[in-house]
Design an enzyme around this catalytic site. Structure first.
Site, short mmCIF file in Angstrom:
data_model
loop_
_atom_site.label_atom_id
_atom_site.label_comp_id
_atom_site.label_asym_id
_atom_site.label_seq_id
_atom_site.Cartn_x
_atom_site.Cartn_y
_atom_site.Cartn_z
N GLU A 1 0.88 -1.17 0.00
CA GLU A 1 0.00 0.00 0.00
C GLU A 1 0.91 1.21 0.00
O GLU A 1 1.71 1.38 0.91
CB GLU A 1 -0.91 0.02 1.24
CG GLU A 1 -1.97 -1.06 1.24
CD GLU A 1 -2.93 -0.98 0.06
OE1 GLU A 1 -3.05 0.10 -0.56
OE2 GLU A 1 -3.54 -2.00 -0.25
N CYS B 1 -2.37 8.80 3.44
CA CYS B 1 -2.24 8.38 2.04
C CYS B 1 -3.54 8.63 1.30
O CYS B 1 -3.54 8.72 0.08
CB CYS B 1 -1.86 6.91 1.97
SG CYS B 1 -2.84 5.92 3.08
N GLU C 1 3.05 13.20 -4.81
CA GLU C 1 2.59 13.13 -3.43
C GLU C 1 3.50 13.96 -2.54
O GLU C 1 4.72 13.86 -2.61
CB GLU C 1 2.61 11.68 -2.94
CG GLU C 1 2.08 11.61 -1.52
CD GLU C 1 2.05 10.20 -0.97
OE1 GLU C 1 3.09 9.53 -1.02
OE2 GLU C 1 0.99 9.79 -0.49
P1 NAP Z 1 8.68 4.83 3.81
O1 NAP Z 1 9.87 5.67 3.91
O2 NAP Z 1 8.44 4.10 2.54
O3 NAP Z 1 8.78 3.81 5.03
C1 NAP Z 1 7.78 2.85 5.31
C2 NAP Z 1 8.40 1.71 6.10
O4 NAP Z 1 9.35 1.02 5.27
C3 NAP Z 1 9.19 2.18 7.32
O5 NAP Z 1 9.02 1.23 8.34
C4 NAP Z 1 10.61 2.18 6.80
O6 NAP Z 1 11.59 2.07 7.81
C5 NAP Z 1 10.60 0.95 5.92
N1 NAP Z 1 11.67 0.91 4.92
C6 NAP Z 1 12.40 1.92 4.42
N2 NAP Z 1 13.30 1.46 3.53
C7 NAP Z 1 13.12 0.12 3.47
C8 NAP Z 1 13.74 -0.93 2.73
N3 NAP Z 1 14.72 -0.69 1.86
N4 NAP Z 1 13.32 -2.20 2.91
C9 NAP Z 1 12.32 -2.47 3.76
N5 NAP Z 1 11.71 -1.52 4.50
C10 NAP Z 1 12.09 -0.25 4.35
O7 NAP Z 1 7.35 5.63 4.12
P2 NAP Z 1 7.11 6.61 5.36
O8 NAP Z 1 8.01 7.77 5.14
O9 NAP Z 1 7.15 5.90 6.62
O10 NAP Z 1 5.56 6.97 5.13
C11 NAP Z 1 5.13 7.89 4.19
C12 NAP Z 1 4.64 7.20 2.92
O11 NAP Z 1 3.76 6.11 3.21
C13 NAP Z 1 3.83 8.10 2.04
O12 NAP Z 1 4.31 7.98 0.71
C14 NAP Z 1 2.41 7.59 2.13
O13 NAP Z 1 1.59 7.81 1.04
C15 NAP Z 1 2.60 6.16 2.38
N6 NAP Z 1 1.46 5.59 3.07
C16 NAP Z 1 0.60 4.80 2.36
C17 NAP Z 1 -0.50 4.24 2.97
C18 NAP Z 1 -1.42 3.36 2.20
O14 NAP Z 1 -2.10 2.55 2.80
N7 NAP Z 1 -1.50 3.45 0.90
C19 NAP Z 1 -0.73 4.46 4.32
C20 NAP Z 1 0.16 5.27 5.02
C21 NAP Z 1 1.26 5.81 4.39
P3 NAP Z 1 12.21 3.38 8.53
O15 NAP Z 1 11.77 3.24 9.90
O16 NAP Z 1 13.68 3.26 8.40
O17 NAP Z 1 11.66 4.59 7.86
#
Ligand code: NAP
Ligand code: MG
Length: 479
Positions: free
Chosen positions: A248, A282, A380
């Site tokens: 997601e 999101c 976004e």
């Molecule tokens: P993110 O940077 O993609 O991080 C999401 C999760 O993935 C965090 O736990 C992050 O760890 C981890 N992660 C980062 N790099 C990784 C890798 N190489 N391999 C595995 N895991 C990894 O997103 P965010 O900054 O937390 O959240 C914002 C984004 O989430 C926005 O783009 C938003 O649209 C999206 N979002 C989508 C939904 C949906 O349901 N569609 C819901 C909420 C948010 P760290 O702790 O190191 O960051």
């Protein structure tokens, strides 16, 4: 100072390899928690524990799964005010929003407690005489759950609850910004009667802990919520080793407002959808597409409503918009405000760093008039930055709504049954809202999007079974 938060691995609380600090974005002088961070080797220990617990939990009776999940749900609901307060302190959404999220997390566990009892299969006649066919669902095995920071209780809940309800064992990696929320949830789960290893919490970076989950051969499935860029890397790696994967990701959700909309309701939908939770959803409405007849009045009123929003400490009574969750996210939001001005979008209000009684990541909600091709209107931002786009009529509004790489949620405000019906059918999004904000969904029905927003089966509701189970077809000859 409170004790350092520990990982929960194989039924025990474990110290980490390094330490991290979680701050209060409303008040940077406050440390919310100090927490253990794992490296890849420690993450692997948790994966092995989940693999060892796999058969025992997969074979557990539905009543036991119901009892575990129901116990977790009851405790979350009983402690929703306290958990909401922690969430507001750690992530920065306002206290009422945070308590509502904690409530939702409890309701999700209750819903999936029921799902554990409602496991069904099919028996169908074979095309061959004397043969019976049973179609059943079995657990997938070990699931790696990777969550973002913006819903630090609800998103983990809607991954952990269906995973356990359907008999899988779990390794949960929360976002580094919100370890205290993850730990509070894990602490409740740890006392609910699961076998050791069935649920594990491992805190640490995405690059190390997250990547280990994605790459490890003992992890059968990965459910990820986060950014599109990270999601795409996970998709490649998980698919290459044929792990099941559900993503997601982002959104750039349109809210269409037609000439015949109820102006008050449309404004409520726009303000709530664009700016509440500091725009960090999101499903936020970041493109507000308004048809010509209402455009002038709508823009003027939306500007006034935006300027009147109260931005302050998440725990302060009367705060409508809390701080941005982190300095990095605030910098990104402000850089988009700058970009919007540079590329010629018309600035209407907001987009400035704010000072409050406490030092925090505060900014005023920003509103622009944009053209569809502006990056401000296409990428976004994930903050309180919205733009209004003008459309000649419904047909153009629909085309603009669909002109995006994303497809999570799409909304329309109209009194026309004809247009509402057409929009529900033709909006290229996984979720559609009529006369409602794009953000704000029920917990018992599927959640997810199309195009670059999602990959794999839907989350939540009964549809969650598609991801958290695998289908078996068994043939029996009676003799
Ligand atoms: P993110 O940077 O993609 O991080 C999401 C999760 O993935 C965090 O736990 C992050 O760890 C981890 N992660 C980062 N790099 C990784 C890798 N190489 N391999 C595995 N895991 C990894 O997103 P965010 O900054 O937390 O959240 C914002 C984004 O989430 C926005 O783009 C938003 O649209 C999206 N979002 C989508 C939904 C949906 O349901 N569609 C819901 C909420 C948010 P760290 O702790 O190191 O960051
Ligand atoms: Mg990130």
């Amino acid at each position: 100072m409170q004790p350092t938060l520990k990982h929960f691995i194989n039924g025990r609380w474990e110290t980490g390899v390094t330490l991290g600090v979680s701050e209060n974005p409303s008040d940077l002088s406050e440390v919310v928690a100090e927490f253990a961070r794992a490296d890849a080797a420690q993450a692997e220990t948790a994966i092995r524990a989940a693999a060892d617990a796999r058969d025992s939990w997969a074979d557990s009776a539905p009543q036991r799964r119901f009892d575990v999940l129901d116990t977790i749900g009851s405790e979350i609901l009983a402690r929703r005010d306290e958990l909401g307060r922690l969430l507001a302190r750690e992530e920065g959404k306002t206290l009422p929003e945070a308590v509502a999220e904690a409530t939702r997390a409890g309701q999700i566990f209750k819903f999936f407690a029921g799902e554990a009892l409602r496991q069904t299969g099919e028996r169908v006649p074979s095309v061959r005489p004397g043969v019976e066919v049973d179609i059943t669902r079995e657990p997938v095995g070990v699931v790696g759950l990777i969550a973002p920071w913006n819903f630090p209780l609800a998103i983990p809940a809607w991954k952990i609850a269906p995973a356990l309800a359907h008999g899988n064992t779990v390794v949960f990696k929360p976002a580094e910004l919100v370890p205290a929320c993850a730990h509070a949830l894990a602490e409740i789960i740890s006392r609910a009667g699961l076998p050791a290893g069935a649920f594990n919490l491992v805190m640490g970076s995405g690059r190390s802990v997250g990547q280990t989950l994605v790459d490890h051969p003992l992890v059968d499935a990965i459910s990820f919520t986060g950014s599109t860029s990270v999601g795409e890397g996970i998709l490649k790696a998980a698919t290459a080793r044929r792990a099941k994967v559900q993503l997601e990701m982002g959104g750039k959700n349109p809210l269409v407002v037609l000439d015949d909309a109820d102006l008050g309701r449309a404004l409520d939908c726009a303000v709530q959808g664009a700016f509440y939770s500091t725009g960090q959803r999101c499903t936020a409405s970041s493109r507000i597409i308004v048809t010509a007849g209402l455009h002038g009045r709508f823009v003027q009123a939306l500007r006034e409503r935006t300027q009147a929003l109260v931005v302050d400490h998440a725990l302060k009574r009367g705060s409508e918009i809390g701080p941005v969750a982190s300095e990095a996210q605030l910098a990104q939001n402000l850089s988009y405000v700058e970009l919007g001005r540079r590329e010629g979008a018309e600035w209407l209000t907001g987009g400035e760093r704010l000072q409050r009684d406490t030092r925090g990541h505060y900014m005023s909600p920003a509103l622009f008039l944009a053209e569809p091709q502006h990056r401000l209107a296409r990428e976004e931002i994930f903050g309180p930055v919205a733009c209004v786009i003008r459309a000649a009529d419904y047909d153009e509004a629909l085309a603009l709504a669909n002109d995006t790489p994303y497809g999570l949620c799409a909304g329309i405000c109209t009194a026309s049954l004809k247009h509402a019906t057409h929009f529900k059918r033709h909006a290229q999004a996984g979720m559609v809202m009529v006369n409602l904000p794009t953000a704000g969904v029920d917990y018992h029905v599927p959640f997810g999007g199309r195009k670059a927003s999602s990959h794999g089966p839907r989350e939540q509701g009964r549809h969650a079974a598609e991801f958290y189970t695998t289908v078996k077809t068994a043939y029996t000859h009676a003799s």
